[in-house]
Design a protein around this motif. Sequence first.
Motif, mmCIF file in Angstrom:
data_model
loop_
_atom_site.group_PDB
_atom_site.id
_atom_site.type_symbol
_atom_site.label_atom_id
_atom_site.label_comp_id
_atom_site.label_asym_id
_atom_site.label_seq_id
_atom_site.Cartn_x
_atom_site.Cartn_y
_atom_site.Cartn_z
ATOM 1 N N LEU A 108 -33.310 24.752 -16.082
ATOM 2 C CA LEU A 108 -34.428 25.696 -16.030
ATOM 3 C C LEU A 108 -34.181 26.900 -16.925
ATOM 4 C CD1 LEU A 108 -35.487 25.767 -12.257
ATOM 5 C CD2 LEU A 108 -36.789 24.867 -14.193
ATOM 6 N N GLN A 109 -32.944 27.402 -16.899
ATOM 7 C CA GLN A 109 -32.606 28.536 -17.759
ATOM 8 C C GLN A 109 -32.708 28.133 -19.227
ATOM 9 O OE1 GLN A 109 -29.548 29.141 -19.750
ATOM 10 N NE2 GLN A 109 -30.458 31.068 -20.403
ATOM 11 N N ALA A 110 -32.277 26.906 -19.551
ATOM 12 C CA ALA A 110 -32.332 26.434 -20.935
ATOM 13 C C ALA A 110 -33.770 26.263 -21.414
ATOM 14 C CB ALA A 110 -31.574 25.104 -21.054
ATOM 15 N N VAL A 111 -34.620 25.747 -20.541
ATOM 16 C CA VAL A 111 -36.027 25.581 -20.913
ATOM 17 C C VAL A 111 -36.705 26.939 -21.082
ATOM 18 C CG1 VAL A 111 -38.276 24.745 -20.098
ATOM 19 C CG2 VAL A 111 -36.246 23.296 -19.877
ATOM 20 N N ALA A 112 -36.345 27.897 -20.233
ATOM 21 C CA ALA A 112 -36.948 29.235 -20.311
ATOM 22 C C ALA A 112 -36.500 29.977 -21.561
ATOM 23 C CB ALA A 112 -36.600 30.036 -19.064
ATOM 24 N N THR A 113 -35.223 29.821 -21.934
ATOM 25 C CA THR A 113 -34.689 30.512 -23.119
ATOM 26 C C THR A 113 -33.934 29.506 -23.980
ATOM 27 O OG1 THR A 113 -32.689 31.136 -21.885
ATOM 28 C CG2 THR A 113 -34.499 32.735 -21.945
ATOM 29 N N PRO A 114 -34.651 28.609 -24.675
ATOM 30 C CA PRO A 114 -33.999 27.548 -25.445
ATOM 31 C C PRO A 114 -33.221 28.082 -26.649
ATOM 32 C CG PRO A 114 -36.350 27.593 -25.903
ATOM 33 C CD PRO A 114 -36.116 28.561 -24.786
ATOM 34 N N VAL A 115 -32.012 27.560 -26.827
ATOM 35 C CA VAL A 115 -31.205 27.893 -28.004
ATOM 36 C C VAL A 115 -31.467 26.799 -29.040
ATOM 37 C CG1 VAL A 115 -28.887 28.341 -28.880
ATOM 38 C CG2 VAL A 115 -29.480 28.997 -26.544
ATOM 39 N N LEU A 116 -32.502 26.993 -29.851
ATOM 40 C CA LEU A 116 -32.948 25.994 -30.816
ATOM 41 C C LEU A 116 -33.217 26.642 -32.162
ATOM 42 C CD1 LEU A 116 -35.531 23.773 -28.857
ATOM 43 C CD2 LEU A 116 -33.428 22.992 -29.933
ATOM 44 N N ASP A 117 -32.815 25.947 -33.233
ATOM 45 C CA ASP A 117 -33.153 26.436 -34.567
ATOM 46 C C ASP A 117 -34.184 25.543 -35.250
ATOM 47 O OD1 ASP A 117 -31.527 24.259 -34.862
ATOM 48 O OD2 ASP A 117 -30.290 25.103 -36.463
ATOM 49 N N LEU A 118 -34.659 24.508 -34.528
ATOM 50 C CA LEU A 118 -35.673 23.599 -35.053
ATOM 51 C C LEU A 118 -36.743 23.406 -33.981
ATOM 52 C CD1 LEU A 118 -33.223 20.999 -36.604
ATOM 53 C CD2 LEU A 118 -34.736 22.517 -37.903
ATOM 54 N N THR A 135 -34.404 15.727 -22.590
ATOM 55 C CA THR A 135 -33.175 15.629 -21.797
ATOM 56 C C THR A 135 -33.141 16.687 -20.691
ATOM 57 O OG1 THR A 135 -32.024 16.952 -23.490
ATOM 58 C CG2 THR A 135 -31.793 14.556 -23.600
ATOM 59 N N HIS A 136 -33.583 17.899 -20.989
ATOM 60 C CA HIS A 136 -33.585 18.935 -19.953
ATOM 61 C C HIS A 136 -34.639 18.645 -18.886
ATOM 62 C CE1 HIS A 136 -31.182 21.100 -22.953
ATOM 63 N NE2 HIS A 136 -30.761 21.837 -21.950
ATOM 64 N N LEU A 143 -22.981 23.030 -20.053
ATOM 65 C CA LEU A 143 -23.355 22.714 -18.676
ATOM 66 C C LEU A 143 -24.454 21.669 -18.625
ATOM 67 C CD1 LEU A 143 -23.190 23.126 -15.644
ATOM 68 C CD2 LEU A 143 -24.720 25.097 -15.884
ATOM 69 N N CYS A 144 -25.461 21.824 -19.475
ATOM 70 C CA CYS A 144 -26.563 20.868 -19.446
ATOM 71 C C CYS A 144 -26.149 19.504 -19.993
ATOM 72 C CB CYS A 144 -27.763 21.422 -20.225
ATOM 73 S SG CYS A 144 -28.617 22.770 -19.354
ATOM 74 N N SER A 145 -25.207 19.474 -20.930
ATOM 75 C CA SER A 145 -24.703 18.193 -21.432
ATOM 76 C C SER A 145 -23.957 17.455 -20.327
ATOM 77 C CB SER A 145 -23.787 18.416 -22.634
ATOM 78 O OG SER A 145 -24.469 19.040 -23.693
ATOM 79 N N ILE A 146 -23.139 18.190 -19.595
ATOM 80 C CA ILE A 146 -22.412 17.601 -18.462
ATOM 81 C C ILE A 146 -23.400 17.159 -17.382
ATOM 82 C CG2 ILE A 146 -20.756 18.082 -16.612
ATOM 83 C CD1 ILE A 146 -19.431 20.074 -18.609
ATOM 84 N N SER A 147 -24.401 17.990 -17.117
ATOM 85 C CA SER A 147 -25.419 17.639 -16.122
ATOM 86 C C SER A 147 -26.200 16.403 -16.551
ATOM 87 C CB SER A 147 -26.378 18.813 -15.904
ATOM 88 O OG SER A 147 -25.708 19.928 -15.359
ATOM 89 N N LEU A 148 -26.452 16.269 -17.851
ATOM 90 C CA LEU A 148 -27.175 15.105 -18.354
ATOM 91 C C LEU A 148 -26.374 13.828 -18.111
ATOM 92 C CD1 LEU A 148 -29.543 13.843 -19.902
ATOM 93 C CD2 LEU A 148 -28.278 14.293 -22.018
ATOM 94 N N ILE A 149 -25.080 13.879 -18.408
ATOM 95 C CA ILE A 149 -24.225 12.710 -18.165
ATOM 96 C C ILE A 149 -24.243 12.335 -16.690
ATOM 97 C CG2 ILE A 149 -21.833 11.885 -18.198
ATOM 98 C CD1 ILE A 149 -21.428 13.665 -20.702
ATOM 99 N N LEU A 150 -24.134 13.347 -15.828
ATOM 100 C CA LEU A 150 -24.144 13.080 -14.389
ATOM 101 C C LEU A 150 -25.524 12.635 -13.902
ATOM 102 C CD1 LEU A 150 -21.834 15.949 -13.102
ATOM 103 C CD2 LEU A 150 -21.305 13.520 -13.334
ATOM 104 N N THR A 151 -26.586 13.085 -14.564
ATOM 105 C CA THR A 151 -27.935 12.611 -14.237
ATOM 106 C C THR A 151 -28.051 11.119 -14.506
ATOM 107 O OG1 THR A 151 -28.962 14.766 -14.689
ATOM 108 C CG2 THR A 151 -30.389 12.826 -14.824
ATOM 109 N N ILE A 152 -27.500 10.687 -15.631
ATOM 110 C CA ILE A 152 -27.502 9.260 -15.969
ATOM 111 C C ILE A 152 -26.708 8.476 -14.921
ATOM 112 C CG2 ILE A 152 -26.730 7.568 -17.676
ATOM 113 C CD1 ILE A 152 -27.255 9.774 -19.818
ATOM 114 N N VAL A 153 -25.555 9.022 -14.522
ATOM 115 C CA VAL A 153 -24.734 8.376 -13.483
ATOM 116 C C VAL A 153 -25.515 8.311 -12.172
ATOM 117 C CG1 VAL A 153 -22.633 8.579 -12.088
ATOM 118 C CG2 VAL A 153 -22.547 9.049 -14.545
#
Length: 234
Positions: A104-114, A127-128, A72-82
């Motif tokens: 906001l949900q991604a920033v609150a609970t980031p799925v990151l291994d680095l 990007t978020h 969802l955030c990847s799609i939102s990022l593309i549309l943000t650029i548009v």
Amino acid sequence: MFSMPHFIAIIALCLLIILVFITKKRWSISPEKILFIERLFALSLLTMEILYHVWLYQTGRWNWSNSLPLELCSISLILTIVLLWTGNRHVYEFVFFAGIGGALQAVATPVLDLSFPHFRYFHFFYTHFGIILTALYFTWVKGYRPTLKGIIKTMVALNILLLCIFVLNILLHGNYMFLRKKPTSGSILDFLGPYPWYILSLEIVAFIIFVCLWLIFRKRSTRAEYNRSKKVAT
């Protein structure tokens, strides 16, 4: 999640949101300069995303099952650029509702291994942040406003995306948008029931979030407009 670098990122986002709000009436520069800044920011987001995919490929992490821009955030990022490049109001509504809600949900609970100071840390939060700040910039600075109709259009678009990505998940053995299982690092999905019911619960949560965003940011009638409409009615 909930480490010191995570808390620093959250604080940075809050400060940037406050900065956009308090400077919303100070963007009194020429339309050409405004357009240049918007497109420059769009190019920075695009560059960051391209560098991310280059890094994935060089480190042997890129694969069809989890590297395509189908989250969802990847799609939102593309549309943000548009949106930054075109100013399209239909794109704005998706970025405002789905973009802010998802980011906001991604920033609150980031799925990151680095984490910090790795490039992935900066890519993820830059990007978020870009999605959220762009939506607020178009709302506060450029005068765009979310609508009830926009909520319906965004929900319809999301459900069409869900169907398409569900099929792609089967074909690619992926888990885009977490439609096949929850993230192992923990997220809001942990509170929404088991598979597949959390998908339906998430739809309800998304709708509630969209309505709350609309209530907060919708266009309100000024007192002069209210008095004018009252006179017309009488």
